[in-house]
Scaffold this active site. Structure first.
Site, mmCIF file in Angstrom:
data_model
loop_
_atom_site.group_PDB
_atom_site.id
_atom_site.type_symbol
_atom_site.label_atom_id
_atom_site.label_comp_id
_atom_site.label_asym_id
_atom_site.label_seq_id
_atom_site.Cartn_x
_atom_site.Cartn_y
_atom_site.Cartn_z
ATOM 1 N N ASN A 206 41.489 -13.359 -11.067
ATOM 2 C CA ASN A 206 40.615 -13.505 -9.898
ATOM 3 C C ASN A 206 41.337 -12.999 -8.655
ATOM 4 O OD1 ASN A 206 42.162 -15.797 -8.691
ATOM 5 N ND2 ASN A 206 41.593 -16.733 -10.632
ATOM 6 N N ASP B 231 39.318 -20.562 -15.762
ATOM 7 C CA ASP B 231 38.747 -21.626 -16.592
ATOM 8 C C ASP B 231 38.692 -21.243 -18.064
ATOM 9 O OD1 ASP B 231 38.318 -23.465 -14.574
ATOM 10 O OD2 ASP B 231 36.464 -22.485 -13.959
ATOM 11 N N LYS C 16 45.567 -1.973 -27.784
ATOM 12 C CA LYS C 16 44.511 -1.744 -26.783
ATOM 13 C C LYS C 16 43.139 -1.669 -27.467
ATOM 14 C CE LYS C 16 43.182 1.436 -23.208
ATOM 15 N NZ LYS C 16 42.943 2.852 -23.093
ATOM 16 N N PHE D 81 41.930 -28.391 -4.849
ATOM 17 C CA PHE D 81 41.143 -27.439 -4.071
ATOM 18 C C PHE D 81 39.801 -27.226 -4.749
ATOM 19 C CE2 PHE D 81 43.434 -25.366 -0.549
ATOM 20 C CZ PHE D 81 44.591 -26.125 -0.608
ATOM 21 N N LYS E 250 32.561 -31.959 -7.308
ATOM 22 C CA LYS E 250 33.864 -31.731 -7.955
ATOM 23 C C LYS E 250 34.792 -32.919 -7.708
ATOM 24 C CE LYS E 250 34.716 -27.422 -8.257
ATOM 25 N NZ LYS E 250 34.970 -26.067 -7.766
ATOM 26 N N LYS F 133 36.845 -34.911 -10.319
ATOM 27 C CA LYS F 133 38.320 -34.898 -10.226
ATOM 28 C C LYS F 133 38.699 -35.638 -8.943
ATOM 29 C CE LYS F 133 38.421 -30.120 -11.842
ATOM 30 N NZ LYS F 133 39.178 -28.876 -11.889
HETATM 31 N N1 CTP Z 1 41.980 -26.378 -11.738
HETATM 32 C C1 CTP Z 1 42.914 -26.661 -12.710
HETATM 33 N N2 CTP Z 1 42.753 -26.166 -13.976
HETATM 34 C C2 CTP Z 1 41.692 -25.425 -14.288
HETATM 35 C C3 CTP Z 1 40.725 -25.132 -13.306
HETATM 36 C C4 CTP Z 1 40.896 -25.629 -12.037
HETATM 37 O O1 CTP Z 1 43.883 -27.361 -12.434
HETATM 38 N N3 CTP Z 1 41.564 -24.966 -15.508
HETATM 39 C C5 CTP Z 1 42.155 -26.960 -10.402
HETATM 40 C C6 CTP Z 1 42.315 -25.941 -9.288
HETATM 41 O O2 CTP Z 1 43.680 -25.643 -9.063
HETATM 42 C C7 CTP Z 1 41.697 -26.674 -8.112
HETATM 43 C C8 CTP Z 1 40.630 -27.550 -8.747
HETATM 44 O O3 CTP Z 1 40.998 -27.672 -10.109
HETATM 45 O O4 CTP Z 1 42.625 -27.527 -7.496
HETATM 46 C C9 CTP Z 1 39.233 -26.986 -8.672
HETATM 47 O O5 CTP Z 1 39.225 -25.657 -9.127
HETATM 48 P P1 CTP Z 1 37.924 -24.739 -9.001
HETATM 49 O O6 CTP Z 1 38.196 -23.430 -9.630
HETATM 50 O O7 CTP Z 1 37.390 -24.786 -7.603
HETATM 51 O O8 CTP Z 1 36.838 -25.530 -9.828
HETATM 52 P P2 CTP Z 1 36.663 -25.829 -11.353
HETATM 53 O O9 CTP Z 1 37.119 -27.240 -11.594
HETATM 54 O O10 CTP Z 1 37.318 -24.767 -12.172
HETATM 55 O O11 CTP Z 1 35.089 -25.771 -11.462
HETATM 56 P P3 CTP Z 1 34.086 -24.523 -11.197
HETATM 57 O O12 CTP Z 1 34.853 -23.291 -11.615
HETATM 58 O O13 CTP Z 1 32.957 -24.851 -12.067
HETATM 59 O O14 CTP Z 1 33.741 -24.540 -9.745
#
Ligand code: CTP
Length: 412
Positions: free
Chosen positions: A224, A293, A303, A338, A352, A356
């Site tokens: 990302n 995620d 490849k 975050f 969220k 969490k």
């Molecule tokens: N986070 C994490 N591990 C993951 C995904 C997220 O520890 N696999 C943590 C991020 O570092 C952040 C928080 O969870 O502190 C929220 O991450 P975010 O990407 O905003 O949300 P998600 O929980 O992944 O949910 P979504 O993608 O559905 O918004």
């Protein structure tokens, strides 16, 4: 510096011969609001910024020579004092709280590495015992030259901190890394170092920053746009307060501040292992990383070849590092999470936060120009167990927002 001085902090500002040297005038102005500034100007620096202007800006004579003001020892004088013992800039270097080299050229970095002492600034850097910070400014090719890259690494390992350089338009017309950090930003970091130093001494802070990268095959990844800047700003701010900081960083272009133990990771799994290994002994965990995620169910060893049709990827869920940490959290530990959202910021973040329940959840809008991922600025909505209502921190530099977030953490 071992403790906050009661007098105004003393900064020895080394100005070297980069095109950005003229910006040192602005820098002196900002630094002076919190510190006493004495300028050491190198010979090359003096070709780019007038000594007189720096004198006016700092309010003190500018030091340019190792020997100016020294009393020569008369030949035959038994036990005559060494000139280094009597010249004023040497006396000053003894009590300086920080040497800030801004702008710092490739030349001065090389000199510091080699321990050269062929002019006043390099000599004082060897002599003084205070921290040395450098704000490099040079052409992108020079910055990326293997010699400079190697010098940077050596200096970091010796405890020299780097502020910048930024990425952007360079004086030579090229674009890339090497741009002098904004004088205001340099002064802000210096001021924060002096203002907060010692406040978090004894605290252990663990920060996860940057993106993760999930391989699909040896050449492709799922990732990302996170630059890591918010997490690094938080790590720097915690360091400025005297904390012991561990940074677990995904791939970024940033230089971690000296004095921070950094673990470089690629995948969410690697980040999880590092975070979980260090979490039990941490007082504060800041999960500023943009963790992927999902990861490809299968990583091809070779490849993947294009076929005539489309391609469907199967993805597996990655572990949720933050959710796992929350499960293992001791009551004395503080966890900051975050929430990166493109839309319905407050509502999505609140949802969220319910899933969490961190002590502090920082929501920020991503995918908007000029704020969030990849930029120096951000605007954030902060949900904290200590505040009845979320707080809105308006668009500001990430370094400033980091300070404000640390102040929120202080409320616990
Ligand atoms: N986070 C994490 N591990 C993951 C995904 C997220 O520890 N696999 C943590 C991020 O570092 C952040 C928080 O969870 O502190 C929220 O991450 P975010 O990407 O905003 O949300 P998600 O929980 O992944 O949910 P979504 O993608 O559905 O918004």
């Amino acid at each position: 510096m071992s403790e906050t001085p009661h007098r105004k902090p003393r900064i020895l500002l080394g100005v070297t011969g980069s095109i950005a040297a003229y910006k040192s005038l602005e820098l002196v102005k900002y630094l002076k609001s919190s510190a006493e500034v004495r300028v050491v100007l190198t010979a090359a620096g003096s070709r780019l910024v007038p000594e007189n202007e720096l004198k006016k800006a700092s309010g003190f004579p500018v030091w340019t020579s190792l020997f100016k003001g020294a009393t020569p020892i008369k030949p035959g004088t038994p036990g005559g004092s060494h000139p280094l013992a009597v010249v004023p800039h040497i006396e000053y270097a003894k009590t300086a709280d920080l040497i800030l080299i801004a702008p710092a050229t490739a030349d001065i970095l090389g000199k510091l590495v080699q321990g050269l002492a062929d002019d006043l600034l390099s000599t004082l850097c060897l002599y003084a015992s205070c921290p040395i910070w450098a704000a490099p400014a040079m052409n992108v090719r020079m910055w990326n030259h293997p010699a400079v890259v190697s010098n940077r690494k050596i200096l970091l390992a010796r405890g020299v901190s780097f502020l910048g350089p930024d990425n952007g338009h360079l004086a030579c017309g090229e674009v890339g890394d090497g741009r002098f950090a904004e004088p205001r930003e340099i002064a802000f970091q210096v001021e924060s170092h002096f203002r907060h130093f010692g406040e978090w001494t004894g605290k252990k802070v663990l920060v996860a920053a940057g993106p993760t990268r999930e391989p699909l095959d040896p050449v492709r990844v799922i990732t990302n746009h996170s630059s890591g800047k918010m997490g690094y700003a938080l790590a720097q701010a915690a360091l400025n307060r005297g904390a012991e900081v561990i940074l677990v960083s995904g791939p970024t272009r940033l230089i971690p501040p000296a004095g921070i133990k950094t673990y470089w990771v690629e995948t969410a799994e690697e980040m999880r292992n590092r975070v979980h290994r260090n979490f039990p002994k941490s007082d504060i965990l800041i999960m500023a990383a943009a963790v992927s995620d999902y990861r490809p169910s299968r990583v091809s060893k070779t490849k993947l070849k294009k076929t005539s049709g489309g391609l469907t990827l199967r993805l597996r869920k990655n572990p949720d590092i933050l959710a796992e940490a929350l499960k293992n959290k001791k009551s004395s530990q503080i966890i900051v999470g975050f929430s990166a959202e493109t839309d319905h910021l407050a509502q999505n973040a609140l949802n969220k936060w319910k899933k969490k329940p961190c002590d502090i959840l920082v929501a920020n809008q991503v995918g908007k120009k000029g704020s969030g991922f990849g930029t120096d600025r951000n605007e954030i909505l902060v949900f904290s167990r200590k505040n009845p209502k979320p707080l809105w921190f308006k668009n500001d530099l990430k370094s400033r927002l980091a300070e404000k977030l640390l102040d929120e953490i202080n409320k616990f």
